[in-house]
Write a protein that holds these residues in place. Structure first.
Motif, mmCIF file in Angstrom:
data_model
loop_
_atom_site.group_PDB
_atom_site.id
_atom_site.type_symbol
_atom_site.label_atom_id
_atom_site.label_comp_id
_atom_site.label_asym_id
_atom_site.label_seq_id
_atom_site.Cartn_x
_atom_site.Cartn_y
_atom_site.Cartn_z
ATOM 1 N N MET A 142 32.818 56.467 62.959
ATOM 2 C CA MET A 142 33.579 57.184 63.967
ATOM 3 C C MET A 142 34.766 57.923 63.351
ATOM 4 S SD MET A 142 33.846 58.209 66.979
ATOM 5 C CE MET A 142 32.543 57.195 67.697
ATOM 6 N N ALA A 143 35.429 57.270 62.406
ATOM 7 C CA ALA A 143 36.578 57.896 61.750
ATOM 8 C C ALA A 143 36.152 59.164 61.020
ATOM 9 C CB ALA A 143 37.232 56.915 60.788
ATOM 10 N N LYS A 144 34.952 59.120 60.394
ATOM 11 C CA LYS A 144 34.480 60.299 59.678
ATOM 12 C C LYS A 144 34.156 61.424 60.659
ATOM 13 C CE LYS A 144 31.215 61.811 56.155
ATOM 14 N NZ LYS A 144 30.096 61.435 55.261
ATOM 15 N N THR A 145 33.610 61.084 61.828
ATOM 16 C CA THR A 145 33.304 62.100 62.835
ATOM 17 C C THR A 145 34.577 62.816 63.286
ATOM 18 O OG1 THR A 145 31.375 60.857 63.621
ATOM 19 C CG2 THR A 145 32.328 62.490 65.128
ATOM 20 N N LYS A 146 35.635 62.043 63.538
ATOM 21 C CA LYS A 146 36.905 62.637 63.959
ATOM 22 C C LYS A 146 37.482 63.520 62.858
ATOM 23 C CE LYS A 146 38.526 58.561 65.134
ATOM 24 N NZ LYS A 146 39.425 57.502 65.632
ATOM 25 N N TRP A 147 37.323 63.132 61.607
ATOM 26 C CA TRP A 147 37.777 63.944 60.474
ATOM 27 C C TRP A 147 36.989 65.243 60.402
ATOM 28 C CZ3 TRP A 147 35.492 65.993 56.155
ATOM 29 C CH2 TRP A 147 36.339 66.434 55.140
ATOM 30 N N ASN A 148 35.661 65.161 60.595
ATOM 31 C CA ASN A 148 34.811 66.345 60.530
ATOM 32 C C ASN A 148 35.144 67.339 61.640
ATOM 33 O OD1 ASN A 148 33.417 65.459 58.286
ATOM 34 N ND2 ASN A 148 31.787 64.482 59.470
ATOM 35 N N ILE A 149 35.489 66.825 62.821
ATOM 36 C CA ILE A 149 35.827 67.700 63.932
ATOM 37 C C ILE A 149 37.098 68.486 63.613
ATOM 38 C CG2 ILE A 149 36.647 67.733 66.319
ATOM 39 C CD1 ILE A 149 34.723 65.406 66.873
ATOM 40 N N LEU A 150 38.096 67.817 63.074
ATOM 41 C CA LEU A 150 39.341 68.507 62.722
ATOM 42 C C LEU A 150 39.113 69.510 61.599
ATOM 43 C CD1 LEU A 150 41.947 65.596 62.903
ATOM 44 C CD2 LEU A 150 41.660 67.507 64.494
ATOM 45 N N PHE A 151 38.263 69.160 60.646
ATOM 46 C CA PHE A 151 37.978 70.094 59.553
ATOM 47 C C PHE A 151 37.225 71.312 60.082
ATOM 48 C CE2 PHE A 151 35.653 71.722 55.863
ATOM 49 C CZ PHE A 151 36.704 71.874 54.972
ATOM 50 N N GLY B 233 37.010 73.053 72.660
ATOM 51 C CA GLY B 233 35.888 72.180 72.995
ATOM 52 C C GLY B 233 35.721 71.048 71.989
ATOM 53 N N LEU B 234 35.887 71.353 70.702
ATOM 54 C CA LEU B 234 35.788 70.316 69.675
ATOM 55 C C LEU B 234 36.880 69.266 69.834
ATOM 56 C CD1 LEU B 234 34.972 72.455 66.494
ATOM 57 C CD2 LEU B 234 33.432 70.887 67.676
ATOM 58 N N LEU B 235 38.086 69.703 70.134
ATOM 59 C CA LEU B 235 39.192 68.758 70.312
ATOM 60 C C LEU B 235 38.956 67.863 71.532
ATOM 61 C CD1 LEU B 235 42.191 71.144 69.561
ATOM 62 C CD2 LEU B 235 41.275 69.362 68.061
ATOM 63 N N LEU B 236 38.397 68.441 72.595
ATOM 64 C CA LEU B 236 38.075 67.636 73.771
ATOM 65 C C LEU B 236 36.970 66.635 73.456
ATOM 66 C CD1 LEU B 236 38.173 70.390 76.538
ATOM 67 C CD2 LEU B 236 39.835 68.556 76.187
ATOM 68 N N TRP B 237 36.007 67.058 72.654
ATOM 69 C CA TRP B 237 34.934 66.143 72.237
ATOM 70 C C TRP B 237 35.503 65.000 71.404
ATOM 71 C CZ3 TRP B 237 31.300 67.096 67.596
ATOM 72 C CH2 TRP B 237 30.369 66.058 67.500
#
Length: 283
Positions: free
Chosen positions: A1-10, A253-257
């Motif tokens: 999950m932490a990696k997913t949140k990192w990928n979204i910000l990147f 949209g990515l930030l909301l996700w």
């Protein structure tokens, strides 16, 4: 999950960089308006394109095309702007004054050729008091032009801020609200709003003025038969702004996700300790 949140910000960082590049392209390229100007005796129509600051004119009076440079000049005391073919600022200002008075301005210097025109070229032409002044509604509204430039500049600044703070949140964990993920909503929202306002302002300018007269020397000169009515269209430099709006909308949209993924995580396990149990004293 932490990696997913990192990928979204990147991903938000990458999209913000692409948006900034798109806005810079729109700001610098000379295709906000693409038009032709017709003249009854010309070999074929003149070809014109210009951006927020500069452009080019190609006259086709004879079979050999003749190119000219166009540079915007605004006279704020009269609230008008013109895309002038003169090479020096003083000459461009004098050209606007001459056009406003209904006088014929000096001839355009050919593109890349050294200008030999001086202020005397204007002073030697006597003013005809019987000649009607050119209506101001045929010129570009200086307020609309300046507002377009300002809002596009704001969009570029905050697109850069969005990219910068996105990568900061990838590498660090800022606690200040405006520097954290919360701030990314603000920066992206400002870019969307500023870009949409830019498109509305220039669209209003095109619809009210540029579609009838593209406001270059040829179409504003009283004695010249050039006309651009119904020959102009909005160019690629304008329409590319839609890409920036789309990219930052995707960012939101990515930030909301990302926030949705955080909210659906199970809460951390808590251990209830019975404080009345004397056995805990042993520990």
């Amino acid at each position: 999950m932490a990696k997913t949140k990192w990928n979204i910000l990147f991903a938000a960082f990458v999209l913000s960089c692409l948006s900034l590049a798109t806005l810079i392209v729109a700001f610098c390229t000379p295709y906000w308006v693409v038009s032709q100007a017709s003249e009854r005796t010309a070999y074929k129509n003149s070809e014109i394109q210009y951006g927020l600051f500069a452009g080019s004119l190609t006259r086709n009076v004879l079979a050999t095309p003749v190119p000219y440079d166009l540079i915007v000049i605004c006279v704020y005391e009269h609230n008008v702007c013109v895309y002038s073919c003169q090479k020096e600022e003083a000459m461009r200002e004098a050209e606007v004054v001459a056009l406003l008075a209904g006088n014929k301005p000096a001839e355009c210097p050919i593109s890349n050729a050294k200008s030999l025109i001086t202020m005397a070229d204007y002073e030697m032409k006597p003013s005809n008091s019987d000649r009607a002044a050119t209506p101001k509604d045929e010129f570009i509204n200086a307020g609309l032009w300046l507002s377009t430039v300002i809002f596009l500049g704001i969009a570029m600044i905050f697109a850069g801020a969005s990219a910068s703070f996105a990568i900061i949140n990838v590498l660090f964990n800022p606690v200040e609200p405006f520097f954290s993920v919360f701030g990314l909503y603000i920066w992206n929202g400002i870019v969307i709003g500023s870009t949409v306002l830019t498109m509305i302002l220039w669209g209003a300018l095109y619809g009210s003025q540029l579609s009838a007269n593209i406001a270059i020397t040829d179409t504003l000169t009283p004695e010249a038969p050039y006309s651009s009515a119904n020959l102009a269209s909005l160019g690629a430099s304008y329409w590319v702004l839609f890409i920036s709006v789309l990219l930052h909308s995707v960012n939101v949209g990515l930030l909301l996700w990302r926030q949705y993924e955080i909210n659906k995580e199970p809460p951390p396990t808590t251990i209830d300790v019975d404080k009345s149990d004397l056995t805990i004293i042993m520990f």
